[in-house]
Design a protein around this motif. Structure first.
Motif, short mmCIF file in Angstrom:
data_model
loop_
_atom_site.label_atom_id
_atom_site.label_comp_id
_atom_site.label_asym_id
_atom_site.label_seq_id
_atom_site.Cartn_x
_atom_site.Cartn_y
_atom_site.Cartn_z
N ILE A 1 9.27 2.30 -6.49
CA ILE A 1 9.00 1.02 -7.14
C ILE A 1 9.30 -0.10 -6.15
O ILE A 1 10.39 -0.16 -5.57
CB ILE A 1 9.85 0.85 -8.41
N ILE A 2 8.35 -0.97 -5.93
CA ILE A 2 8.51 -2.05 -4.95
C ILE A 2 9.51 -3.07 -5.45
O ILE A 2 9.62 -3.33 -6.66
CB ILE A 2 7.14 -2.72 -4.66
N THR B 1 0.83 -1.21 0.00
CA THR B 1 0.00 0.00 0.00
C THR B 1 0.86 1.25 0.00
O THR B 1 0.59 2.22 -0.74
CB THR B 1 -0.92 -0.01 1.23
N GLU B 2 1.89 1.27 0.83
CA GLU B 2 2.76 2.45 0.89
C GLU B 2 3.45 2.70 -0.45
O GLU B 2 3.58 3.85 -0.89
CB GLU B 2 3.81 2.25 1.99
N LYS B 3 3.89 1.62 -1.11
CA LYS B 3 4.55 1.78 -2.40
C LYS B 3 3.58 2.29 -3.46
O LYS B 3 3.93 3.11 -4.30
CB LYS B 3 5.17 0.46 -2.84
N MET B 4 2.35 1.80 -3.43
CA MET B 4 1.36 2.26 -4.40
C MET B 4 1.05 3.74 -4.20
O MET B 4 0.96 4.51 -5.17
CB MET B 4 0.08 1.42 -4.30
N HIS C 1 5.35 -4.71 -9.19
CA HIS C 1 6.66 -4.26 -9.68
C HIS C 1 6.64 -4.12 -11.20
O HIS C 1 7.06 -3.10 -11.76
CB HIS C 1 7.74 -5.24 -9.23
N ASP C 2 6.12 -5.16 -11.88
CA ASP C 2 6.07 -5.12 -13.34
C ASP C 2 5.15 -4.00 -13.83
O ASP C 2 5.46 -3.31 -14.82
CB ASP C 2 5.58 -6.46 -13.90
N MET C 3 4.02 -3.81 -13.13
CA MET C 3 3.09 -2.75 -13.53
C MET C 3 3.72 -1.37 -13.35
O MET C 3 3.57 -0.49 -14.20
CB MET C 3 1.80 -2.85 -12.71
N GLN C 4 4.43 -1.18 -12.23
CA GLN C 4 5.07 0.11 -12.00
C GLN C 4 6.15 0.40 -13.05
O GLN C 4 6.27 1.51 -13.54
CB GLN C 4 5.68 0.14 -10.59
N ILE C 5 6.94 -0.64 -13.38
CA ILE C 5 7.98 -0.47 -14.40
C ILE C 5 7.35 -0.10 -15.73
O ILE C 5 7.79 0.83 -16.43
CB ILE C 5 8.83 -1.74 -14.53
N ALA C 6 6.29 -0.86 -16.11
CA ALA C 6 5.64 -0.60 -17.40
C ALA C 6 4.99 0.79 -17.42
O ALA C 6 5.09 1.53 -18.41
CB ALA C 6 4.60 -1.68 -17.68
N LEU C 7 4.32 1.14 -16.31
CA LEU C 7 3.65 2.44 -16.26
C LEU C 7 4.65 3.58 -16.26
O LEU C 7 4.44 4.61 -16.92
CB LEU C 7 2.77 2.52 -15.01
N ARG C 8 5.76 3.38 -15.55
CA ARG C 8 6.78 4.42 -15.54
C ARG C 8 7.37 4.62 -16.94
O ARG C 8 7.59 5.75 -17.40
CB ARG C 8 7.88 4.05 -14.55
N GLY C 9 7.60 3.48 -17.64
CA GLY C 9 8.09 3.59 -19.01
C GLY C 9 7.09 4.26 -19.91
O GLY C 9 7.46 5.07 -20.78
N ALA C 10 5.79 3.93 -19.72
CA ALA C 10 4.76 4.56 -20.55
C ALA C 10 4.68 6.06 -20.29
O ALA C 10 4.48 6.86 -21.22
CB ALA C 10 3.40 3.91 -20.28
N LEU C 11 4.82 6.45 -19.01
CA LEU C 11 4.79 7.88 -18.69
C LEU C 11 5.97 8.62 -19.32
O LEU C 11 5.83 9.73 -19.82
CB LEU C 11 4.78 8.06 -17.17
N LYS C 12 7.14 7.98 -19.26
CA LYS C 12 8.31 8.61 -19.89
C LYS C 12 8.13 8.72 -21.40
O LYS C 12 8.47 9.74 -22.00
CB LYS C 12 9.56 7.80 -19.56
N GLN C 13 7.60 7.64 -21.98
CA GLN C 13 7.38 7.69 -23.43
C GLN C 13 6.34 8.75 -23.78
O GLN C 13 6.50 9.48 -24.77
CB GLN C 13 6.91 6.32 -23.92
N LYS C 14 5.30 8.84 -22.95
CA LYS C 14 4.28 9.86 -23.20
C LYS C 14 4.87 11.26 -23.09
O LYS C 14 4.54 12.15 -23.88
CB LYS C 14 3.13 9.69 -22.20
N GLU C 15 5.76 11.44 -22.12
CA GLU C 15 6.40 12.73 -21.96
C GLU C 15 7.27 13.07 -23.18
O GLU C 15 7.25 14.21 -23.68
CB GLU C 15 7.25 12.73 -20.69
N GLY D 1 3.70 -12.83 -2.81
CA GLY D 1 4.82 -12.72 -3.74
C GLY D 1 4.36 -12.41 -5.16
O GLY D 1 4.98 -11.61 -5.87
N VAL D 2 3.26 -13.07 -5.57
CA VAL D 2 2.72 -12.80 -6.91
C VAL D 2 2.27 -11.34 -7.01
O VAL D 2 2.53 -10.66 -8.01
CB VAL D 2 1.54 -13.76 -7.21
N ALA D 3 1.59 -10.85 -5.96
CA ALA D 3 1.13 -9.45 -5.97
C ALA D 3 2.31 -8.49 -6.03
O ALA D 3 2.26 -7.48 -6.75
CB ALA D 3 0.28 -9.17 -4.73
#
Length: 463
Positions: A214-215, A198-201, A232-246, A225-227
């Motif tokens: 990023i967790i 929760t804190e990381k989100m 982690h994968d979602m944060q990496i992908a979203l961060r990459g998408a935000l950078k690409q969008k920028e 562990g799955v969560a």
């Protein structure tokens, strides 16, 4: 006070309360048959003691004992009357003089169903204390010996209360100990990892560009562990998408400036090229139309790109209007690319009414029609279909069909075009309009005989 309230509502506090509650509930379920068993054992011990007292009388010479001994035996058993009977033998009875109070309740241990024992135990616990009972049963020491006692119920109830207090104290200790162990285990295994998630989100939402938000997965193989890995994968992908969008936003701003200047340059070139057409040089006259056509396509590309990069999704202005009239309005703009060669057929029923943004829907129809005619179609037919869930306007042409590359990138700007010099923005814009209406733009079919698109609107948008 706020922090205390937040702690009370936390997952840890609820977990502790539920653990204590369920452990106490388990103890209650254990206590119920246990108290019934305690009462049964106490009564059976009284029957055995009464049996032994009666045997003492039988062992006396001629069955005679002094009143003092008889009273002592009765006091030892805790009974007013003892009656022992055995098949084929004499009956032995001890009794106080004067006679005791008349029994107010009878307890027959020959009927010992579990349910009956539990009911009688709680009856003694809540209603006993001043009653005199008549106890009947077979002696635990001799299955053939029938024993009957008259005694006070108060000692039995006192013993049951004392036993209940001991069970209650033990249950509280066990509950707290068990709840503490379960709480600590679950807190370590579930609450702490969930709090970290929760804190990381929350931190990532506030500052997605910070790499510390990023967790880092713990390597656990369970659901936690799955969560963690998925987050982690979602944060990496979203961060990459935000950078690409920028980056794309910055690129779009640059392209917009370049296109603006380029359009002005090309407009000037178009004006000068038109003057070349006045030249008497045959070669100049032959090449000037092609030059003008190329410049016009470049200007059109700049205009479309500028419009696409500047426009946001405008708010919908829904009105009720006839669908057939909408299709008629689209004809003039759609056929301008092939004046005299284009045939626009309106097969929409007169009774069909749409509830939508008329201007935006008109724009989508015009884009589809212009694309069809520019791709080489001679006839575009607009029809309508209705289902319980949707209203569909179909745009069918008799053109050569879409090439594979255009199908693979059908609604992607600058990629899904079927003609040379096209931008692919027409379909992308048309689909955005339909999606804004909570509908969709779909390709139904595309063959060498033509292409059919569906403009799908929810049923609530049509009438």
């Amino acid at each position: 006070m706020t922090a205390l309230s937040a702690t009370a509502r936390s997952l840890s506090a609820r977990l502790l309360v539920f653990t204590i509650f369920f452990v106490m509930l388990a103890e209650v379920l254990i206590y119920t048959p246990s108290i019934a068993r305690f009462r049964l054992t106490w009564l059976e011990e009284k029957l055995a003691a009464g049996h032994l007292a009666a045997l003492s009388v039988a062992a006396a010479p001629e069955g005679m004992v002094t009143p003092e001994i008889e009273q002592e035996l009765l006091n030892h058993v805790g009974a007013y009357v003892i009656d022992l009977r055995k098949p084929g033998e004499d009956t032995y009875m001890l009794g106080m003089a004067p006679a005791p109070a008349t029994p107010t309740d009878a307890v027959d241990l020959r009927e010992r169903s579990p349910a009956r024992l539990i009911v009688d135990a709680f009856d003694t616990l809540f209603n006993g204390g001043d009653r005199v009972i008549r106890l009947i049963g077979m002696s635990p020491r001799d299955p053939e010996a029938y024993v009957e006692l008259v005694l006070d119920e108060a000692p039995l109830r006192a013993g049951m209360v004392d036993y209940s207090n001991r069970i209650l104290g033990l249950s509280i200790v066990i509950s707290l100990f068990t709840a503490g162990l379960v709480f600590l285990s679950l807190h370590r295994m579930l609450v702490v990892p969930m709090t970290r998630l929760t804190e990381k989100m929350v931190a990532f939402r506030e500052n997605p560009e910070d790499g510390d938000t990023i967790i880092r997965p713990s390597g656990r193989s369970d659901e936690i562990g799955v969560a963690q890995r998925q987050l982690h994968d979602m944060q990496i992908a979203l961060r990459g998408a935000l950078k690409q969008k920028e980056r794309l936003a910055a690129l779009g701003t640059g392209i917009t400036k370049i296109n603006h200047d380029l359009r002005n340059i090309l407009s000037t070139a178009a004006l000068l090229s038109e003057r070349l057409g006045l030249s008497d040089d045959p070669e100049v006259k032959r090449t000037t139309p092609r030059l003008l056509e190329s410049i016009n396509r470049a200007v059109e590309l700049c205009q479309h790109t500028l419009a696409y990069t500047r426009e946001n999704a405008p708010p919908l202005r829904r009105t009720d209007f006839p669908a057939r009239a909408l299709v008629d309005s689209a004809e003039a703009d759609a056929t301008t690319v092939r004046q005299g060669l284009a045939r626009w057929v309106n097969d929409v029923p007169d009774a069909l009414t749409l509830t939508a943004d008329r201007e935006q829907l008109l724009r989508a129809l015009v884009n589809l029609g212009r694309n069809a005619f520019q791709a080489g179609a001679g006839t575009v037919t607009v029809g309508a279909e209705t289902t319980p869930d949707a209203v569909m306007l179909t745009v069918a042409d008799d053109g050569p069909g879409l090439p594979p590359r255009a199908r693979d990138h059908l609604f992607q700007p600058f990629a899904g075009t079927a003609r040379a010099g096209g931008t692919g923005l027409g379909l992308a814009i048309a689909r955005e309009i339909l999606v804004a209406h909570k509908g969709d733009l779909r390709l139904r079919e595309s063959t060498a005989r033509g292409t059919v698109f569906e403009l799908v609107l929810p049923a609530s948008n049509g009438g």
